[in-house]
Design an enzyme around this catalytic site. Structure first.
Site, mmCIF file in Angstrom:
data_model
loop_
_atom_site.group_PDB
_atom_site.id
_atom_site.type_symbol
_atom_site.label_atom_id
_atom_site.label_comp_id
_atom_site.label_asym_id
_atom_site.label_seq_id
_atom_site.Cartn_x
_atom_site.Cartn_y
_atom_site.Cartn_z
ATOM 1 N N CYS A 1 1.279 -1.336 -0.001
ATOM 2 C CA CYS A 1 0.406 0.003 0.203
ATOM 3 C C CYS A 1 1.034 1.272 0.237
ATOM 4 O O CYS A 1 0.319 2.129 -0.410
ATOM 5 C CB CYS A 1 -1.044 -0.337 1.059
ATOM 6 S SG CYS A 1 -1.859 1.041 1.389
ATOM 7 N N CYS B 1 -6.510 -3.782 7.095
ATOM 8 C CA CYS B 1 -7.734 -2.411 6.511
ATOM 9 C C CYS B 1 -8.785 -3.828 5.972
ATOM 10 O O CYS B 1 -9.740 -3.520 6.783
ATOM 11 C CB CYS B 1 -8.111 -1.469 6.036
ATOM 12 S SG CYS B 1 -7.134 -1.638 4.712
#
Length: 365
Positions: A103, A201
């Site tokens: 990410c 997440c």
């Protein structure tokens, strides 16, 4: 006046980073990323650890208080291909990936930085705990650990390039977490006491196997447990359920403690062994990124980390002909897991890092 785009997750760290830059006289805007919807991750839950409406509203509240604009960028497509799909592919191939590193690498510091340039901003800032320093002698930007060693995030930032470091700002690098919360509280930020996000997440409840099955629509095939001598021990319910060093959740009792020592994606097998079988003195890493040096030309003494939450260990790194690196530790290391990152340090400076491709044999060769 320097124009800075601040990545704001809705948490306290990025909020204080924005405030500090504003106090330095920068013209700032806050940006929150929309990385996925619940349907993208096959979730029926109305709340998530990030990308939730609450996170967006917290970031917007802070920006409103600071009288600066706030935007939401939709990066769902990029996040799916560069983070979620890579995560699933790695687990299905027997690796233990770190999606936070992907990410950072592909979303926050590639796609988002590109967006900042398009919109005319000079820099991108985040709430990461790390420092950037330009070394005139080497003519290179250096990535340094944060002053607060307990919050240092340099491990997950090793993929940063020279061009990215030249256009980034980490305002929290010299602060402790307590100082950051105190600043947020004194500024009346709504998220001053908001807890840090801990889990991946997009994976609910930490159940990787269930996530992969829901996401792909494929049931993970059962396979076999073996010991290191090749003797059959039993049946497992999906290789993605296991990572190197795992003891709990093996599905049945074996009469004594056993640990996951290796995984073979082609054969769909998991090798179990004793605690001592988890230790090895070396590994091979690929997909290298160098920061403080242009490249590794000869054997170098460093300190290295194979996990985020660990102290660096003494090691020697040697370049191999195929662009990979051999890492030899002074002391045997526990549970070296292919797919995870290994990061090299010299004092507070990040030399570089890469992805663990394979580890040495059991029992320190």
């Amino acid at each position: 006046m320097k124009r800075v785009m601040v990545a704001m997750s809705g948490g306290v760290d990025s909020s204080v980073a924005a405030l500090l830059l504003q106090e330095q006289g920068c013209e700032i805007c806050g940006v929150t990323l929309k990385l996925f919807d619940n349907k993208d991750i096959c979730s029926r839950s109305e709340t998530r650890t990030c990308c939730s409406l609450e996170d967006i509203e917290d970031a917007r509240s802070v920006c409103h208080k600071m009288l600066v604009p706030h935007y939401v960028f939709n990066f769902r497509t990029a996040f799916k291909s560069k983070v979620i799909d890579r995560f699933v592919f790695a687990y299905k191939n027997g690796e233990t990936p770190n999606p936070c590193i992907d990410c950072n690498r592909y979303i926050k510091f590639e796609a988002m930085l590109k967006k900042a340039r398009i919109l005319g901003y000079d820099q991108l800032a985040t709430g990461h705990y790390a420092r950037i320093f330009f070394d005139q002698e080497s003519n290179r930007y250096l990535l340094l650990k944060a002053k607060d060693q307990h919050k240092d995030q340099s491990y997950v930032l090793y993929g940063l390039t020279q061009e990215q470091l030249a256009n980034l700002s980490f305002p929290l690098g010299d602060l402790s977490k307590d100082q950051v919360r105190a600043i947020a509280k004194s500024s009346g930020f709504v998220n001053a006491s908001k807890p840090d996000s801990q889990d991946i997440c997009f994976v609910r409840d930490g159940d990787y196997n269930c996530f992969i099955e829901d996401y792909t629509g494929e049931r993970m095939p059962t396979g076999q447990f073996f010991n290191k001598n090749g003797e059959l021990l039993g049946t497992h319910q999906g290789m993605a359920r296991f990572t190197i060093g795992q003891r709990k959740g093996l599905g049945k009792g074996f009469g004594h403690r056993l640990y996951v020592c290796a995984k073979d994606a082609l054969k769909n097998t998991v090798t179990l062994g004793e605690e001592k079988d988890l230790y090895s003195t070396n590994l091979i890493a690929d997909d290298l990124n160098w920061i403080s040096i242009p490249s590794l030309q000869e054997t170098k003494q460093v300190k290295a980390k194979i996990r985020y939450q660990m102290e660096e260990q003494e090691a020697m790194i040697t370049p191999l002909k195929n662009g990979e690196v051999l890492v030899r530790f002074l002391e045997p290391q526990r549970a070296i897991a292919p797919g995870q990152a290994v990061v090299f340090y010299e004092n507070d400076v990040v030399i570089g890092g890469g992805t663990i491709k394979e580890r040495g044999d059991y029992n320190n060769e």
